[in-house]
Design an enzyme around this catalytic site. Structure first.
Site, PDB file in Angstrom:
ATOM      1  N   ARG A 111      11.813  34.655  40.715  1.00  0.00           N
ATOM      2  CA  ARG A 111      10.733  35.543  41.169  1.00  0.00           C
ATOM      3  C   ARG A 111      11.094  36.962  40.749  1.00  0.00           C
ATOM      4  O   ARG A 111      12.167  37.197  40.204  1.00  0.00           O
ATOM      5  CB  ARG A 111      10.559  35.468  42.683  1.00  0.00           C
ATOM      6  N   ASN A 149       5.946  42.043  46.604  1.00  0.00           N
ATOM      7  CA  ASN A 149       7.149  41.903  47.418  1.00  0.00           C
ATOM      8  C   ASN A 149       8.331  42.526  46.704  1.00  0.00           C
ATOM      9  O   ASN A 149       8.649  42.141  45.578  1.00  0.00           O
ATOM     10  CB  ASN A 149       7.454  40.426  47.689  1.00  0.00           C
ATOM     11  N   GLU A 150       8.911  43.512  47.340  1.00  0.00           N
ATOM     12  CA  GLU A 150      10.127  44.122  46.797  1.00  0.00           C
ATOM     13  C   GLU A 150      10.043  44.347  45.292  1.00  0.00           C
ATOM     14  O   GLU A 150      10.845  43.812  44.517  1.00  0.00           O
ATOM     15  CB  GLU A 150      11.350  43.291  47.173  1.00  0.00           C
ATOM     16  N   CYS A 157      10.449  44.684  27.034  1.00  0.00           N
ATOM     17  CA  CYS A 157       9.631  43.995  26.027  1.00  0.00           C
ATOM     18  C   CYS A 157       8.893  45.003  25.135  1.00  0.00           C
ATOM     19  O   CYS A 157       8.935  46.210  25.368  1.00  0.00           O
ATOM     20  CB  CYS A 157       8.627  43.078  26.710  1.00  0.00           C
ATOM     21  N   CYS A 160       6.281  47.078  27.028  1.00  0.00           N
ATOM     22  CA  CYS A 160       6.887  48.154  27.831  1.00  0.00           C
ATOM     23  C   CYS A 160       7.383  49.279  26.926  1.00  0.00           C
ATOM     24  O   CYS A 160       7.255  50.456  27.251  1.00  0.00           O
ATOM     25  CB  CYS A 160       8.020  47.608  28.687  1.00  0.00           C
ATOM     26  N   GLU A 309      11.055  43.387  57.270  1.00  0.00           N
ATOM     27  CA  GLU A 309      11.898  42.186  57.283  1.00  0.00           C
ATOM     28  C   GLU A 309      13.253  42.517  57.886  1.00  0.00           C
ATOM     29  O   GLU A 309      13.796  43.603  57.642  1.00  0.00           O
ATOM     30  CB  GLU A 309      12.164  41.680  55.859  1.00  0.00           C
ATOM     31  N   TRP A 317      22.647  35.313  51.296  1.00  0.00           N
ATOM     32  CA  TRP A 317      22.975  35.870  49.980  1.00  0.00           C
ATOM     33  C   TRP A 317      24.097  36.896  49.993  1.00  0.00           C
ATOM     34  O   TRP A 317      24.436  37.453  48.965  1.00  0.00           O
ATOM     35  CB  TRP A 317      21.721  36.484  49.357  1.00  0.00           C
ATOM     36  N   GLU A 357      16.328  29.362  49.596  1.00  0.00           N
ATOM     37  CA  GLU A 357      16.541  29.996  50.901  1.00  0.00           C
ATOM     38  C   GLU A 357      16.606  28.988  52.053  1.00  0.00           C
ATOM     39  O   GLU A 357      16.338  29.331  53.195  1.00  0.00           O
ATOM     40  CB  GLU A 357      15.477  31.063  51.130  1.00  0.00           C
TER      41      GLU A 357
HETATM   42  C1  GLA Z   1      14.010  39.755  50.667  1.00  0.00           C
HETATM   43  C2  GLA Z   1      12.692  39.103  50.338  1.00  0.00           C
HETATM   44  C3  GLA Z   1      12.396  37.888  51.148  1.00  0.00           C
HETATM   45  C4  GLA Z   1      13.642  37.051  51.351  1.00  0.00           C
HETATM   46  C5  GLA Z   1      14.725  37.907  51.954  1.00  0.00           C
HETATM   47  C6  GLA Z   1      15.988  37.137  52.218  1.00  0.00           C
HETATM   48  O1  GLA Z   1      13.924  40.788  51.534  1.00  0.00           O
HETATM   49  O2  GLA Z   1      11.604  39.988  50.413  1.00  0.00           O
HETATM   50  O3  GLA Z   1      11.403  37.144  50.485  1.00  0.00           O
HETATM   51  O4  GLA Z   1      14.063  36.542  50.132  1.00  0.00           O
HETATM   52  O5  GLA Z   1      15.035  38.931  51.063  1.00  0.00           O
HETATM   53  O6  GLA Z   1      16.954  37.927  52.849  1.00  0.00           O
HETATM   54 ZN    ZN Z   2       7.527  44.382  29.633  1.00  0.00          ZN
END
Ligand code: GLA
Ligand code: ZN
Length: 670
Positions: A111, A149-150, A157, A160, A309, A317, A357
């Site tokens: 991802r 997300n994050e 590439c 870019c 979160e 991790w 996860e």
């Molecule tokens: C990040 C992600 C989540 C998950 C957590 C695990 O913050 O946004 O999807 O993977 O880490 O700690």
């Molecule tokens: Zn690119």
């Protein structure tokens, strides 16, 4: 957003992993109610369920779920699913996959590995985002959009690269010679004849031009923000008033969050400290987290942020995935609230059975019971949040600020000099924050472009880069009565990383401090030196020491050793109505607190050295203040001079407050 009275309590919920288990989906709702969950974050990684094949959309599965949640009093934050792409998309549009710093395109998988310039990826997510807002944006349970997300990372590439060149053309007015001068490309014969010759800093390519490396970082922020803005535009097509956030990772290095924050209504972030590690006390771990919370809340000072979160138990991790000890979860949640959060949210509600996860902590684990230690602790947090509900919508107000800047950070990290082992820009900012925390002083952590006039004191650690107008802004701040504390490594380069001539700090700042730094010494760990004050006390220094020429500043301390013994190590110049301090060397922690305390008191900032293990924060709303005291120490601890009503114990406190380990008090002060 204010559909929920009180705090948001909940977290990431991935029902798409359980669609073949309707019994579990039913059970989730029952258990959420029991845990006091009033909001879940949905759809963070649901693209292949929304659009199982290109152009065919399925939302009914989620409609059913949000309806059921809403009937049971549970609201939802809806994510856009751009964080991970379905296999069909990468197979058909390989340009959506990121190219790494060696110039090799990724394969499909994992991802957060997308190309932010990919026209196809942008178009596909635009269509889906729009449909999501049409389908769910007016649902009574909908709270806001959580964009992607994050966000993170770089892509090297061709698309870019092309966008990078056009970004540079804009920035340098289409004139390659302007860029050549700004980047000092006469060095090693690195000049360019045209923008078309410029490549991103491939690992096997050009990495010796500091200006290029810096612009690559800036471009990546620009391109990611541009992508995010397109997503925001798409979700707002159907729901123009919808509020948006994205989840930051606090000190994440590759994106300038201050730039991104401008596009968001609400700041939110994901917090995963290494609680219970073997190299520092819980207090220290939490103090560092407090810095992160403060930086996040300082991005929008007029409103609370969200803790998007956090792990209710462990993560999977870190190097050692240790359990949170009983009581730590509650304390950590209260810390986020104390620092200005109006939510406590988790990753994640329920542990999945497989994949990456499967062993990451969750409110509900594989056991599936609602009487586990973690579940009970989550219930306890919910009870506590209810007790202190009136705190919501209050904010933190600070009279002291610490400057923290991504450009400065990138430039320091990339400069060739000093010691790669001890530059520690981030740690230096955190250390001063920790000193203030220990002195009971709430500090904002702000970008260098912010207005300084609200603050009695501004700390500007290692302000290596001066952006256009900054030197004047700092001078105006001090002239009008502000107090500025700068350190070694101030004002070496302009915003292209070109060194100032005529002495550091440059751009006229030498006049503000009344000093010029002639040399900077990098100390080996075993080297010893110190700064001696007029009263004879000595503060030990380490890592860095600048040798100053003092023109018109008062010398407050001199070096104790080496060939620069007896020369100035700490100075102060009265400038207009304020004072400009220059701390030429890096003091060690021991003894530093007293020096910082004296300085604060001198400039009217009240301090008190808090008992060991006690953290203090302060939120205000409509003339009412809430003081938070958290005990992360191992002992029962007493705090003096506390007066008010404790929302947690529901008792009046008059004089002495006693806190057991991991206990919290929230005092309403009238
Ligand atoms: C990040 C992600 C989540 C998950 C957590 C695990 O913050 O946004 O999807 O993977 O880490 O700690
Ligand atoms: Zn690119």
């Amino acid at each position: 957003m204010r559909k929920i009275n009180g705090f948001i309590h909940g977290g990431d919920y991935n029902p798409e992993q359980w669609l073949d288990r309707p019994d579990i989906l039913e059970e989730d709702v029952r258990m959420m109610k029991k845990a006091g969950v009033n909001c879940v974050t949905l759809g963070v990684f649901s693209w292949s369920f929304y659009e199982p094949e290109e152009g065919s959309f399925e939302f009914d599965w989620l409609k059913e779920i949000v309806d059921r949640l809403y009937e049971n009093g549970i609201y939802f934050i809806l994510a856009t699913p751009s964080g991970a792409r379905p296999a069909w998309l990468d197979a058909k549009y390989p340009d959506a996959m990121r190219v790494n710093e060696m110039g090799i395109r990724n394969h499909h998988g994992v991802r957060h590995n997308h190309c932010m310039s990919s026209v196809n990826y942008r178009e596909k997510i635009r269509i889906l985002d729009k449909k999501l807002s049409e389908t769910f944006g007016r649902h009574p349970g909908f709270i806001m959009f959580h964009i992607s997300n994050e966000y993170g990372g770089y892509c090297f590439c061709d698309a870019c690269t092309k966008r990078f060149r056009s970004y540079l053309k804009d920035k340098f007015g289409g004139d390659i010679e302007t860029l050549n001068r700004a980047w000092w490309t006469s060095f090693w014969s690195h000049r360019y004849n045209s923008f078309e010759q410029i490549e991103p800093p491939f690992v096997s390519g050009e990495r010796s031009v500091m200006g290029l490396n810096l612009e690559w970082n800036r471009f990546t922020t620009f391109n990611t923000t541009d992508f995010m803005k397109e997503e925001i535009k798409a979700v707002r097509e159907a729901t123009p008033d919808a509020k948006v956030t994205t989840n930051f990772m606090c000190l994440y290095g590759a994106l300038d969050y201050h730039a991104m924050a401008k596009e968001l209504d609400i700041i939110s972030w994901d917090s995963y400290p290494r609680y219970g590690n073997d190299y520092e006390s819980l207090y220290e771990t939490m103090a560092e987290t407090a810095f992160s919370h403060s930086m996040m809340r300082s991005m929008k000072k007029d409103r609370p942020f969200l803790l998007m979160e956090s792990a209710p138990g462990l993560v999977n991790w870190q190097e050692y995935n240790k359990l949170k000890r009983p009581g730590v979860h509650r304390l950590a949640c209260m810390q986020a609230v104390a620092c200005g959060s109006d939510s406590v949210q988790y990753f994640q509600w329920r542990k999945g059975r497989g994949s990456f996860e499967q062993y990451h902590g969750a409110v509900v684990d594989h056991l599936g019971k609602d009487d586990t230690r973690i579940f009970k602790e989550v219930m306890e947090v919910s009870e506590l949040l209810k007790k202190i509900e009136e705190v919501t919508e209050s904010v933190v107000k600070s009279k002291v600020a610490i400057l923290f800047d991504w450009d400065n950070r990138w430039a320091i990290a990339d400069m060739k000099g000093l010691s790669a082992k001890t530059k520690n820009y981030e740690k230096t900012c955190i250390d001063i924050y920790k000193d203030l925390l220990q002195l009971g002083v709430e500090a904002d952590v702000i970008p260098v472009t912010e207005k300084f006039s609200d603050y009695d004191i501004v700390f500007a650690p290692m302000l290596y880069m001066l952006k256009p107008g900054m030197a004047d802004a700092l001078k105006a701040y001090v002239r009008d009565g502000g107090n500025l504390v700068a350190t070694y490594l101030t004002g070496y380069v302009d915003d292209n990383t070109l060194c100032y001539l005529g002495g550091f700090p440059g751009d006229g700042l030498g006049e503000l401090f009344g000093v010029i730094s002639e040399e900077i010494d990098t100390l080996y760990p075993t080297d010893k030196n110190g700064m001696r004050f007029a009263d004879g006390s000595v503060l030990e220094i380490h890592d860095y020491a600048e040798i100053l020429r003092v023109s018109d500043a008062e010398v407050l301390a001199n070096y104790t050793d080496d060939f620069y013994k007896d020369t100035a190590a700490l100075t102060c110049k009265k400038y207009g109505a304020g004072s400009a301090y220059y701390v030429a060397a890096r003091p060690v922690r021991s003894g530093r607190l007293e020096v910082v305390q004296k300085l604060l008191e001198k400039h009217g900032v009240k301090t008190c050295i808090l008992p060991e293990g006690i953290e203090y924060h302060h939120r205000v709303k409509d003339g009412v203040s809430y003081s938070f005291y958290l005990n992360s120490g191992k002992e029962d601890t007493r705090i003096n001079d506390v007066k008010g009503y404790d929302l947690v114990s529901q008792t009046d406190v008059s004089g002495e407050l006693s806190l057991k380990p991991y206990e919290v008090a929230v005092i309403r002060e009238g």
